[in-house]
Scaffold this motif. Structure first.
Motif, PDB file in Angstrom:
ATOM      1  N   GLY A 205       0.827  -1.194   0.000  1.00  0.00           N
ATOM      2  CA  GLY A 205       0.000   0.000   0.000  1.00  0.00           C
ATOM      3  C   GLY A 205       0.863   1.245   0.000  1.00  0.00           C
ATOM      4  O   GLY A 205       2.088   1.167  -0.067  1.00  0.00           O
ATOM      5  N   GLY A 206       0.234   2.400   0.089  1.00  0.00           N
ATOM      6  CA  GLY A 206       1.002   3.638   0.076  1.00  0.00           C
ATOM      7  C   GLY A 206       0.136   4.854   0.325  1.00  0.00           C
ATOM      8  O   GLY A 206      -1.055   4.748   0.617  1.00  0.00           O
ATOM      9  N   VAL A 207       0.750   6.027   0.203  1.00  0.00           N
ATOM     10  CA  VAL A 207       0.071   7.297   0.431  1.00  0.00           C
ATOM     11  C   VAL A 207       0.440   8.257  -0.693  1.00  0.00           C
ATOM     12  O   VAL A 207       1.611   8.343  -1.085  1.00  0.00           O
ATOM     13  CB  VAL A 207       0.491   7.926   1.783  1.00  0.00           C
ATOM     14  N   LEU A 208      -0.565   8.954  -1.233  1.00  0.00           N
ATOM     15  CA  LEU A 208      -0.279   9.987  -2.214  1.00  0.00           C
ATOM     16  C   LEU A 208      -0.880  11.301  -1.766  1.00  0.00           C
ATOM     17  O   LEU A 208      -1.809  11.336  -0.955  1.00  0.00           O
ATOM     18  CB  LEU A 208      -0.785   9.615  -3.602  1.00  0.00           C
ATOM     19  N   GLU A 209      -0.330  12.377  -2.267  1.00  0.00           N
ATOM     20  CA  GLU A 209      -0.805  13.720  -1.934  1.00  0.00           C
ATOM     21  C   GLU A 209      -1.265  14.405  -3.205  1.00  0.00           C
ATOM     22  O   GLU A 209      -0.544  14.431  -4.207  1.00  0.00           O
ATOM     23  CB  GLU A 209       0.315  14.521  -1.266  1.00  0.00           C
ATOM     24  N   ILE A 210      -2.482  14.949  -3.179  1.00  0.00           N
ATOM     25  CA  ILE A 210      -3.049  15.643  -4.325  1.00  0.00           C
ATOM     26  C   ILE A 210      -3.229  17.101  -3.955  1.00  0.00           C
ATOM     27  O   ILE A 210      -3.747  17.416  -2.880  1.00  0.00           O
ATOM     28  CB  ILE A 210      -4.406  15.037  -4.745  1.00  0.00           C
ATOM     29  N   THR A 211      -2.804  18.004  -4.838  1.00  0.00           N
ATOM     30  CA  THR A 211      -2.889  19.439  -4.573  1.00  0.00           C
ATOM     31  C   THR A 211      -3.623  20.137  -5.708  1.00  0.00           C
ATOM     32  O   THR A 211      -3.268  19.968  -6.881  1.00  0.00           O
ATOM     33  CB  THR A 211      -1.491  20.052  -4.415  1.00  0.00           C
ATOM     34  N   ALA A 212      -4.646  20.911  -5.359  1.00  0.00           N
ATOM     35  CA  ALA A 212      -5.361  21.732  -6.332  1.00  0.00           C
ATOM     36  C   ALA A 212      -4.953  23.186  -6.116  1.00  0.00           C
ATOM     37  O   ALA A 212      -5.111  23.727  -5.008  1.00  0.00           O
ATOM     38  CB  ALA A 212      -6.865  21.570  -6.180  1.00  0.00           C
ATOM     39  N   ARG A 213      -4.433  23.814  -7.152  1.00  0.00           N
ATOM     40  CA  ARG A 213      -3.961  25.192  -7.067  1.00  0.00           C
ATOM     41  C   ARG A 213      -4.895  26.140  -7.816  1.00  0.00           C
ATOM     42  O   ARG A 213      -5.563  25.747  -8.749  1.00  0.00           O
ATOM     43  CB  ARG A 213      -2.538  25.295  -7.614  1.00  0.00           C
ATOM     44  N   ASN A 214      -4.904  27.389  -7.366  1.00  0.00           N
ATOM     45  CA  ASN A 214      -5.704  28.455  -7.985  1.00  0.00           C
ATOM     46  C   ASN A 214      -7.204  28.214  -7.865  1.00  0.00           C
ATOM     47  O   ASN A 214      -7.981  28.645  -8.724  1.00  0.00           O
ATOM     48  CB  ASN A 214      -5.319  28.638  -9.460  1.00  0.00           C
ATOM     49  N   VAL A 215      -7.615  27.537  -6.804  1.00  0.00           N
ATOM     50  CA  VAL A 215      -9.046  27.353  -6.543  1.00  0.00           C
ATOM     51  C   VAL A 215      -9.580  28.637  -5.910  1.00  0.00           C
ATOM     52  O   VAL A 215      -9.047  29.096  -4.902  1.00  0.00           O
ATOM     53  CB  VAL A 215      -9.293  26.159  -5.601  1.00  0.00           C
ATOM     54  N   PRO A 216     -10.608  29.238  -6.477  1.00  0.00           N
ATOM     55  CA  PRO A 216     -11.106  30.492  -5.907  1.00  0.00           C
ATOM     56  C   PRO A 216     -11.726  30.294  -4.535  1.00  0.00           C
ATOM     57  O   PRO A 216     -12.233  29.214  -4.211  1.00  0.00           O
ATOM     58  CB  PRO A 216     -12.166  30.940  -6.930  1.00  0.00           C
ATOM     59  N   ALA A 217     -11.686  31.329  -3.720  1.00  0.00           N
ATOM     60  CA  ALA A 217     -12.341  31.286  -2.407  1.00  0.00           C
ATOM     61  C   ALA A 217     -13.858  31.286  -2.603  1.00  0.00           C
ATOM     62  O   ALA A 217     -14.381  31.856  -3.561  1.00  0.00           O
ATOM     63  CB  ALA A 217     -11.919  32.482  -1.574  1.00  0.00           C
ATOM     64  N   GLY A 218     -14.557  30.602  -1.687  1.00  0.00           N
ATOM     65  CA  GLY A 218     -16.016  30.640  -1.706  1.00  0.00           C
ATOM     66  C   GLY A 218     -16.700  29.394  -2.220  1.00  0.00           C
ATOM     67  O   GLY A 218     -17.927  29.338  -2.231  1.00  0.00           O
ATOM     68  N   LEU A 219     -15.941  28.370  -2.629  1.00  0.00           N
ATOM     69  CA  LEU A 219     -16.556  27.127  -3.107  1.00  0.00           C
ATOM     70  C   LEU A 219     -16.859  26.213  -1.925  1.00  0.00           C
ATOM     71  O   LEU A 219     -16.038  26.059  -1.025  1.00  0.00           O
ATOM     72  CB  LEU A 219     -15.645  26.399  -4.092  1.00  0.00           C
ATOM     73  N   GLY A 220     -18.015  25.598  -1.946  1.00  0.00           N
ATOM     74  CA  GLY A 220     -18.410  24.699  -0.869  1.00  0.00           C
ATOM     75  C   GLY A 220     -19.743  25.119  -0.290  1.00  0.00           C
ATOM     76  O   GLY A 220     -20.133  26.287  -0.379  1.00  0.00           O
ATOM     77  N   GLU A 221     -20.442  24.174   0.284  1.00  0.00           N
ATOM     78  CA  GLU A 221     -21.764  24.441   0.846  1.00  0.00           C
ATOM     79  C   GLU A 221     -21.745  24.204   2.361  1.00  0.00           C
ATOM     80  O   GLU A 221     -20.981  23.383   2.861  1.00  0.00           O
ATOM     81  CB  GLU A 221     -22.801  23.512   0.205  1.00  0.00           C
ATOM     82  N   PRO A 222     -22.607  24.910   3.107  1.00  0.00           N
ATOM     83  CA  PRO A 222     -22.635  24.739   4.560  1.00  0.00           C
ATOM     84  C   PRO A 222     -23.072  23.332   4.976  1.00  0.00           C
ATOM     85  O   PRO A 222     -23.783  22.649   4.260  1.00  0.00           O
ATOM     86  CB  PRO A 222     -23.664  25.787   5.013  1.00  0.00           C
ATOM     87  N   VAL A 223     -22.632  22.932   6.119  1.00  0.00           N
ATOM     88  CA  VAL A 223     -23.059  21.739   6.844  1.00  0.00           C
ATOM     89  C   VAL A 223     -22.754  20.447   6.078  1.00  0.00           C
ATOM     90  O   VAL A 223     -21.617  20.008   6.042  1.00  0.00           O
ATOM     91  CB  VAL A 223     -24.552  21.822   7.248  1.00  0.00           C
ATOM     92  N   PHE A 224     -23.738  19.830   5.424  1.00  0.00           N
ATOM     93  CA  PHE A 224     -23.548  18.478   4.904  1.00  0.00           C
ATOM     94  C   PHE A 224     -22.814  18.411   3.566  1.00  0.00           C
ATOM     95  O   PHE A 224     -22.285  17.362   3.205  1.00  0.00           O
ATOM     96  CB  PHE A 224     -24.894  17.757   4.788  1.00  0.00           C
TER      97      PHE A 224
END
Length: 356
Positions: A205-224
């Protein structure tokens, strides 16, 4: 509900089995006017196709995408996009002698418990082969985000494999090797470890790291429907993934609040322990995700199991299998992150038309 659909505004439904005639994806919600053809999707599929690398299965699949609908004169029409990928190198006979056995670590037992029937050939729907459809969909999401003006990029690197952890991050070196390992010294140890484990008939098995760059602020919804909650769900929906961390992740549990908080200055955040997400909403910093991947369950070593009548048996898995899901799982994780971001960009447009 079949559980084969992901997303709300940018929605994907995958279909098909490992040893069926084909597999694919239907994408709904992609806006019209996005330039797209098979070559865009092929570039992403080439990065996860089997048969390449020392840790990969020897199954050879060209993974050629065929766009069946939703494209006219090289652009999306706003209607459902259907993409098909034909299977060419399935060898179902490799599984005939274990048709009635439950393979340890696989979904054989649980699929049988849920449906009372299962496709034993390569795991059927539970096979990692299904992820080719996700990668195809991720390529469409990437094209959409790029062409609407968001300069969002998603990269990945391997930070651990077989218990060997990297000690430095050389991004240029990570891009130069098939394991996406950013540490040259660690890569040599990883390759040696893979060779040892292959000879013993086991897996890693193993571990990987994923990075998203230049994502604007404000994305996502409250709570669930928090952005990090959807990212975690996206990654955990991949068969081999057993844990997901955002930002400092598990380390946050042993830090003080002062150490873990990302202090704010006029020029931005001083650190990124939150992984680019606060209260489930992006803050404009890099989104950093670590994915922990279990060892491939199909191994040559003999293991105890039972058959579908409950009789005890001993099993050694035949067929062609990866030694480790890394690095072929890396583009799958990147695709899932692109899908989450595309979905939340469209959700944000729906509530804030003035924002791009």
């Amino acid at each position: 509900m079949s559980g084969s659909t992901f997303g709300k505004c940018f929605q994907v439904s995958t279909w098909g089995e490992s040893h069926g005639p084909a597999l694919g994806v239907v994408i709904q919600g992609c806006p019209p006017g996005i330039e797209l053809d098979e070559s865009v999707i092929q570039k992403s599929l080439d990065k996860r196709k089997p048969g390449h690398g020392v840790a990969s299965t020897k199954r050879k699949e060209p993974d050629i995408p065929e766009i069946m609908s939703g494209i006219f004169e090289g652009k999306t029409t706003g209607t459902p996009i259907s993409i098909m990928i034909r299977n060419h190198d399935a060898k179902s006979r490799d599984y005939s002698d274990i048709a009635s056995l439950f393979r340890p670590g696989h979904g054989d037992f649980t699929y049988h418990a849920k449906y009372g029937i299962r496709d034993y050939r390569g795991g059927g729907r539970a096979s990692a082969r299904e992820t080719a459809a996700r990668v195809a969909a991720g390529a469409v999401a990437e094209a959409f985000l790029r062409q609407i003006g968001h300069n969002i990029s998603v990269d990945s690197m391997t930070v651990a494999l077989g218990g060997i952890w990297i000690e430095k991050k050389d991004f240029a070196f990570a891009a130069s090797n098939s394991f996406e390992c950013p540490d040259q010294n660690a890569l040599g140890k990883i390759e040696k470890r893979i060779d040892e484990v292959r000879k013993s008939g086991d897996s890693l098995g193993g571990v990987l790291e994923i990075t998203a760059r230049n994502v604007p602020a404000g994305l996502g919804e409250p709570v669930f429907d928090k952005l990090d909650a959807d990212i975690a769900k996206a990654m955990m929906s991949i068969g081999a993934v057993k844990a997901v961390e955002i930002g400092s992740g598990c380390e946050a549990a042993v830090k003080t609040g002062f150490d873990n908080n990302d202090q704010i200055t006029p020029s931005g955040f001083e650190s990124n322990n939150c992984g680019g997400i606060l209260a489930g909403i992006s803050n404009g910093d890099d989104i950093v995700v670590r994915v922990h991947v279990k060892p491939i369950p199909s191994i040559l070593k003999e293991q105890k199991t039972v058959d579908d009548k409950g009789n005890p048996c001993v099993l050694s898995t035949r067929g062609r299998h990866d030694i480790c899901a890394i690095p072929r799982i890396n583009p799958v994780c990147r695709a899932m992150l692109y899908l989450v971001i595309a979905d939340h960009v469209l959700r944000q447009k729906a509530i804030s038309p003035q924002k791009s």
